[in-house]
Design a protein around this motif. Structure first.
Motif, mmCIF file in Angstrom:
data_model
loop_
_atom_site.group_PDB
_atom_site.id
_atom_site.type_symbol
_atom_site.label_atom_id
_atom_site.label_comp_id
_atom_site.label_asym_id
_atom_site.label_seq_id
_atom_site.Cartn_x
_atom_site.Cartn_y
_atom_site.Cartn_z
ATOM 1 N N GLY A 176 0.827 -1.208 0.000
ATOM 2 C CA GLY A 176 0.000 0.000 0.000
ATOM 3 C C GLY A 176 0.854 1.247 0.000
ATOM 4 N N GLY A 177 0.497 2.140 0.911
ATOM 5 C CA GLY A 177 1.106 3.460 0.943
ATOM 6 C C GLY A 177 2.621 3.464 1.052
ATOM 7 N N GLN A 178 3.171 2.457 1.725
ATOM 8 C CA GLN A 178 4.627 2.465 1.882
ATOM 9 C C GLN A 178 5.333 2.416 0.530
ATOM 10 O OE1 GLN A 178 6.189 -0.231 4.890
ATOM 11 N NE2 GLN A 178 8.058 -0.469 3.695
ATOM 12 N N VAL A 179 4.794 1.631 -0.398
ATOM 13 C CA VAL A 179 5.414 1.526 -1.721
ATOM 14 C C VAL A 179 5.319 2.877 -2.442
ATOM 15 C CG1 VAL A 179 5.278 0.378 -3.965
ATOM 16 C CG2 VAL A 179 4.915 -0.929 -1.873
ATOM 17 N N VAL A 180 4.148 3.493 -2.349
ATOM 18 C CA VAL A 180 3.944 4.806 -2.976
ATOM 19 C C VAL A 180 4.911 5.811 -2.346
ATOM 20 C CG1 VAL A 180 2.248 6.651 -3.305
ATOM 21 C CG2 VAL A 180 1.509 4.278 -3.376
ATOM 22 N N TYR A 181 4.962 5.795 -1.032
ATOM 23 C CA TYR A 181 5.829 6.711 -0.282
ATOM 24 C C TYR A 181 7.273 6.547 -0.735
ATOM 25 C CZ TYR A 181 8.026 8.533 4.119
ATOM 26 O OH TYR A 181 8.779 9.208 5.059
ATOM 27 N N VAL A 182 7.774 5.300 -0.730
ATOM 28 C CA VAL A 182 9.194 5.078 -1.019
ATOM 29 C C VAL A 182 9.520 5.490 -2.459
ATOM 30 C CG1 VAL A 182 11.030 3.342 -1.149
ATOM 31 C CG2 VAL A 182 9.420 3.299 0.749
ATOM 32 N N ALA B 195 8.898 4.321 10.429
ATOM 33 C CA ALA B 195 8.042 3.211 10.875
ATOM 34 C C ALA B 195 6.882 2.945 9.908
ATOM 35 C CB ALA B 195 7.483 3.518 12.243
ATOM 36 N N HIS B 196 6.363 4.004 9.296
ATOM 37 C CA HIS B 196 5.107 3.955 8.514
ATOM 38 C C HIS B 196 3.931 3.623 9.415
ATOM 39 C CE1 HIS B 196 6.867 4.714 4.643
ATOM 40 N NE2 HIS B 196 7.858 3.941 5.022
ATOM 41 N N ALA B 197 3.984 2.469 10.058
ATOM 42 C CA ALA B 197 2.915 2.124 10.993
ATOM 43 C C ALA B 197 3.490 1.104 11.960
ATOM 44 C CB ALA B 197 1.746 1.523 10.237
ATOM 45 N N LEU B 198 3.601 1.499 13.218
ATOM 46 C CA LEU B 198 4.057 0.516 14.207
ATOM 47 C C LEU B 198 2.840 -0.323 14.591
ATOM 48 C CD1 LEU B 198 6.276 2.938 16.284
ATOM 49 C CD2 LEU B 198 7.100 0.876 15.171
ATOM 50 N N VAL C 9 -8.440 -2.967 9.830
ATOM 51 C CA VAL C 9 -8.231 -1.662 10.449
ATOM 52 C C VAL C 9 -8.602 -0.498 9.509
ATOM 53 C CG1 VAL C 9 -5.764 -1.634 9.932
ATOM 54 C CG2 VAL C 9 -6.566 -0.414 11.901
ATOM 55 N N LYS C 10 -8.674 -0.763 8.217
ATOM 56 C CA LYS C 10 -9.072 0.290 7.276
ATOM 57 C C LYS C 10 -10.569 0.595 7.383
ATOM 58 C CE LYS C 10 -5.123 1.036 5.266
ATOM 59 N NZ LYS C 10 -4.420 2.301 5.417
ATOM 60 N N ASN C 11 -11.316 -0.355 7.928
ATOM 61 C CA ASN C 11 -12.723 -0.123 8.269
ATOM 62 C C ASN C 11 -13.630 0.225 7.084
ATOM 63 O OD1 ASN C 11 -14.741 -0.047 10.225
ATOM 64 N ND2 ASN C 11 -14.504 2.154 10.581
ATOM 65 N N TYR D 95 -7.802 3.086 12.821
ATOM 66 C CA TYR D 95 -6.583 3.812 13.133
ATOM 67 C C TYR D 95 -5.771 3.951 11.851
ATOM 68 C CZ TYR D 95 -2.298 5.383 15.182
ATOM 69 O OH TYR D 95 -1.198 6.154 15.481
ATOM 70 N N GLU D 96 -5.246 5.132 11.593
ATOM 71 C CA GLU D 96 -4.437 5.324 10.388
ATOM 72 C C GLU D 96 -3.146 6.021 10.792
ATOM 73 O OE1 GLU D 96 -5.302 4.383 6.982
ATOM 74 O OE2 GLU D 96 -3.133 4.609 7.129
ATOM 75 N N ALA D 97 -2.020 5.396 10.456
ATOM 76 C CA ALA D 97 -0.744 5.985 10.875
ATOM 77 C C ALA D 97 -0.570 7.356 10.232
ATOM 78 C CB ALA D 97 0.394 5.066 10.488
ATOM 79 N N PHE D 98 -0.661 7.417 8.923
ATOM 80 C CA PHE D 98 -0.619 8.716 8.242
ATOM 81 C C PHE D 98 -1.831 8.838 7.315
ATOM 82 C CE2 PHE D 98 0.707 11.545 4.756
ATOM 83 C CZ PHE D 98 0.844 12.706 5.500
ATOM 84 N N GLY D 99 -1.836 8.069 6.220
ATOM 85 C CA GLY D 99 -2.994 8.098 5.326
ATOM 86 C C GLY D 99 -2.716 8.869 4.045
ATOM 87 N N LEU D 100 -2.011 8.185 3.126
ATOM 88 C CA LEU D 100 -1.684 8.875 1.871
ATOM 89 C C LEU D 100 -2.923 9.193 1.046
ATOM 90 C CD1 LEU D 100 1.570 7.083 0.644
ATOM 91 C CD2 LEU D 100 1.329 9.406 1.504
ATOM 92 N N THR D 101 -3.946 8.323 1.122
ATOM 93 C CA THR D 101 -5.139 8.603 0.318
ATOM 94 C C THR D 101 -5.757 9.946 0.723
ATOM 95 O OG1 THR D 101 -6.426 7.269 1.850
ATOM 96 C CG2 THR D 101 -5.771 6.210 -0.214
#
Ligand code: UDP
Ligand code: LCN
Length: 813
Positions: free
Chosen positions: A298-304, A433-436, A580-582, A671-677
């Motif tokens: 997910g977001g980690q790939v986009v982020y990196v 961490a992106h999301a601990l 957790v994305k609900n 819960y969302e660590a950051f939330g790129l969307t």
């Protein structure tokens, strides 16, 4: 009651204020025996005891009410109730109350942990030789911050501390000279050569150079005075023209004369320290196409990937401005997946799109049986990491023809690999961490034994603690990630003191006031995610496909459900189909809220529709739940469920298409660590409703740049969304006000340009900081090695090693 007073001082008086009710309340708390209680449990039980509303309100308005509101949890071991109280981010207090006589004892974090361990493992809790981990014991010489407002602003604090050291100690000044003397690029000296090996020699040479530069036109190229510079002992790296060189020399002269943090920071931002960077991002499917939405992807790939582009751009700019003509190199190191299922994850090397010098390097996981072919969940990844890091390190050194200057890890697995490699090579280490995971699951530490077969949290929390203590600096996306908010502890904060009963007790894991913490929020690629109003840039070729995706009436592999009334605005959500994305929560809120259903349609992009095709246990359960909810609330005609989408260009046009419909984006995560969307939607000008649990609470200013919703109160949240659409009907300008507010917020705080500049400054400052605190760092590293070798490696042995030979049913079902 004064907030400055400690709970142990105020608690006795608080209990005295309404002794009768308190007595009943505490007897109620201990009634069910040993257990953990959260604040809502404490409140609920209190409601049953103090039935009268007014009397209850009176208690809650008093001192006890205040203490209760700042309580995170309580551990019950009759006749005692111990409270973990958090009056402010990063500050904790612990008190133990005897329910029989309401006597109060202040206890330490360690005693609190021991106390709560007795709930699950009394023998271990009372074992005086139970293992205690205390990273703080190694930090006695390190400076820490004390103001909550300084948390996450480590570079600024580090500069001040370096300045004071330079002031006070000639040995530190000499360290600066030695640090500059050691600067080189593949053996070629930079900034100064060996003739300037003392402060006074350096200062004299700089004064001469500064005087000579003053008479030169600003744009005089460095090459026209480099020989003179060399005679004075100065090498290249100061700047590309007279103006820049003069500024850099000026900053250092100021620092040498009377150190101050502003000139120090400016000087370090100019020092040519970083050319070669390694980024570890190991789990999931790390690729540039066809991967988003796949498990653990997910977001980690986009982020990196965005991070690489931004870092390369900033490095190229800096290297040019330093007057150098080197090429930077960035390698993103990930796992090579022979079973790549339609992705390029089986390719060893791949250039990163939109860069000139950056590549993805893929290294396979190897076991005793050879290369592992199949995907493994990020929770099961631990047995492969050490060998992976060794293999990757060899490859990296071969490709870079030397060691990297900066290594940055991503997520638990990447951070552990990065810390192993950085420790071995002595490179500067940053972690992200992106999301601990620890905060995502309630009481995940206390319940580790129960959860370990599924999640292997014992490995994960140990690896996280090792990496965060090894890191020279930690990059976080928000303040929340470090120290949370008024009501909720931060992700890092939850590693301050915790316990894995039966395994070890962490009495000091990480200090949120450590100056290694720095906030650098990511952005969204603005060439992809731009506002819906930029009509000339709109990717119109996607529009027929998007029309089909949203409105055709057939069910197929890509979408199911349909939208009867196309004229209604759309509320849109897109996420991996994790619990957790609900996403199922949002579907249920929509299903239940007739008013919302009458105002808008719901479009979901998530996962896919056949649970038997999923490799991921959570995804399977969520798929089934989605089908049930569509059935239960008769949503056909008002919901469109679209399978995971992998094309970010098309996705960006989808956000804009929804904006055209005057709709909104909803991010309902538990819960969302950051939330790129969230920032993608805001970049497209789409009004956004996002969870108030985690990073989005910091991104969005409620009612100004979007809206915050509470995932724990579905009805309230769905009504808030309905109110917005109702208001938009009455005042058509309202939608644009929120859309514009979102864009303004993004441009001010969330761009990759701001990010790259901050991160490279961190790389520079902490490379020196590390030298300055060398002895302490080495001592801590020894402690970490011991922990890694004697404990972590044993835990890893409990994780089953995957095999390609037998085809098993997914093991987590
Ligand atoms: N995404 C996507 N297709 C999907 C689901 C998500 O392209 O089906 C993208 C989304 O646009 C965003 C990222 O994946 O760029 C998700 O990042 P976020 O930080 O929101 O959540 P994560 O998945 O990292 O927890
Ligand atoms: C992981 C997450 O869960 C998201 O909240 C972040 O946005 C993403 O990583 C990128 O950091």
């Amino acid at each position: 009651m004064k907030r400055s007073e400690s709970a142990v001082d105020t608690m006795p008086e608080a209990l005295r204020q309404s002794r009768y009710h308190m007595k009943k309340c505490f007897l109620k708390y201990v009634e069910k025996g040993k257990r953990m209680m959260k604040i809502h449990h404490l409140m609920e039980e209190m409601e049953t005891v103090i039935e009268d509303k007014d009397e209850r309100a009176q208690v809650l308005e008093g001192m006890f009410g205040y203490i209760l509101c700042t309580t995170q949890e309580a551990a019950i071991v009759p006749p005692y109730v111990a409270f973990a109280i958090r009056p402010n981010p990063g500050f904790w207090e612990y008190v133990k109350i005897n329910s029989n006589d309401l006597s109060v004892d202040g206890i330490t974090a360690t005693d609190y942990l021991k106390f709560k361990e007795t709930i699950v493992d009394e023998t271990w809790a009372n074992d005086e030789n139970a293992l205690e981990i205390d990273f703080g014991a190694m930090d006695f010489k390190s400076p820490t911050m004390s103001l909550p407002s300084s948390i996450g602003n480590g570079v600024s604090f580090a500069s001040k501390f370096i300045t004071s050291k330079l002031y006070a100690q000639t040995s530190s000044q000499q360290m600066l000279v030695d640090y500059l003397l050691a600067l080189n690029h593949q053996g070629e000296k930079l900034m100064i050569n060996d003739t300037l090996n003392t402060i006074s020699k350096l200062q004299s040479a700089l004064i001469v150079a500064h005087a000579s530069l003053s008479s030169m036109p600003n744009d005089t190229p460095y090459q026209s005075f480099d020989l003179r510079f060399k005679e004075w002992g100065l090498e290249k790296g100061w700047g590309d023209n007279a103006e820049r060189v003069r500024e850099t020399v000026g900053f250092l002269l100021e620092v040498l004369q009377a150190p101050d943090p502003i000139n120090l920071e400016k000087f370090f931002s100019r020092v040519p320290t970083v050319f070669n960077v390694v980024l570890f991002s190991i789990h999931g499917y790390f690729g540039q196409s066809n991967v988003l939405g796949l498990p653990d992807t997910g977001g980690q790939v986009v982020y990196v990937l965005d991070q690489v582009v931004a870092l390369e751009e900033e490095l190229l700019l800096r290297i040019k401005q330093q007057g150098l003509n080197y090429k930077p190199q960035i390698l993103v190191v990930t796992r090579l997946l022979p079973d790549a299922t339609g992705t390029k994850c089986n390719q060893e090397m791949e250039p990163v799109l939109n860069t000139k010098h950056s590549h993805i390097l893929r290294v396979p996981f190897r076991t005793e049986k050879g290369i592992l072919r199949k995907w493994v969940s990020r929770f099961d990844i631990y047995p492969y990491l050490e060998k992976f890091t060794q293999d990757a390190s060899e490859k990296i050194i071969e490709i870079m023809e030397g060691k990297p200057d900066l290594i940055i890890g991503n997520y638990t697995d990447g951070n552990l690999a990065a810390s192993l490699m950085a420790n071995k090579l002595g490179a500067t280490l940053g972690t992200i961490a992106h999301a601990l995971e620890k905060t995502k699951y309630e009481d995940s530490d206390m319940k580790w034994k129960e959860l370990d077969p599924k999640y292997h949290f014992s490995c994960q929390f140990t690896a996280d603690t090792i990496a965060m203590n090894s890191a020279d600096f930690i990059i976080t996306s928000t303040f929340q990630e470090i120290a949370g908010s008024k009501d909720r502890p931060g992700q890092y904060e939850s590693h301050q003191a915790f316990t894995l009963p039966g395994l070890y007790r962490v009495v000091s894991g990480i200090n949120v006031f450590d100056p290694k913490f720095n906030i650098a929020s990511p952005g969204a690629d603005q060439s992809v995610y731009f506002p819906y109003t930029e009509t000339q840039k709109r990717l119109t070729t996607f529009q027929p496909a998007i029309e089909e995706l949203l409105f055709s009436k057939v069910d197929n592999d890509e979408h199911i459900g349909y939208l009867e009334d196309k004229s209604k605005p759309i509320i849109f959500s897109m996420a991996r189909l994790d619990t957790v994305k609900n996403i199922t929560g949002l579907t249920e809120w929509f299903g239940k809220n007739k008013r919302l259903r009458s105002l808008v349609n719901l479009v979901i992009v998530a996962g896919f529709f056949d649970p038997s095709k999923s490799k991921d246990r959570e995804e399977m359960a969520e798929i089934k739940k989605m089908h049930l909810l569509i059935e239960k609330y008769q949503l056909k005609g008002q919901i469109r469920w679209i399978a995971a989408q992998t094309d970010r260009n098309r996705n960006s046009e989808l956000y804009r298409f929804i904006a055209d419909s005057k709709g909104a984006f909803v991010q309902p995560a538990i819960y969302e660590a950051f939330g790129l969307t969230v920032i993608e939607a805001m970049n497209c000008g789409l009004p956004t409703f996002a969870t108030n649990q985690g990073g989005p609470a910091e991104i969005i200013v409620d009612g100004v740049s979007g809206f915050l919703i509470d995932p724990n109160y579905g009805d309230e949240s769905s009504n808030k969304i309905a109110d917005f659409f109702q208001k938009c009907k009455e005042d058509p300008g309202y939608w644009k006000t929120i859309s514009d507010g979102g864009l303004k917020r993004i441009y001010e705080c969330y761009t990759w340009k701001i990010y790259a500049n901050k991160v490279l400054n961190m790389g520079n400052i902490y490379s020196f900081w590390k030298q300055l605190n060398k002895e302490q760092k080495e001592a801590k590293q020894r402690y970490i090695e011991l922990f890694y070798n004697l404990h972590y490696k044993n835990l890893v042995r409990t994780v089953p090693i995957a095999s390609d030979e037998v085809v098993l049913a997914p093991k987590h079902v």
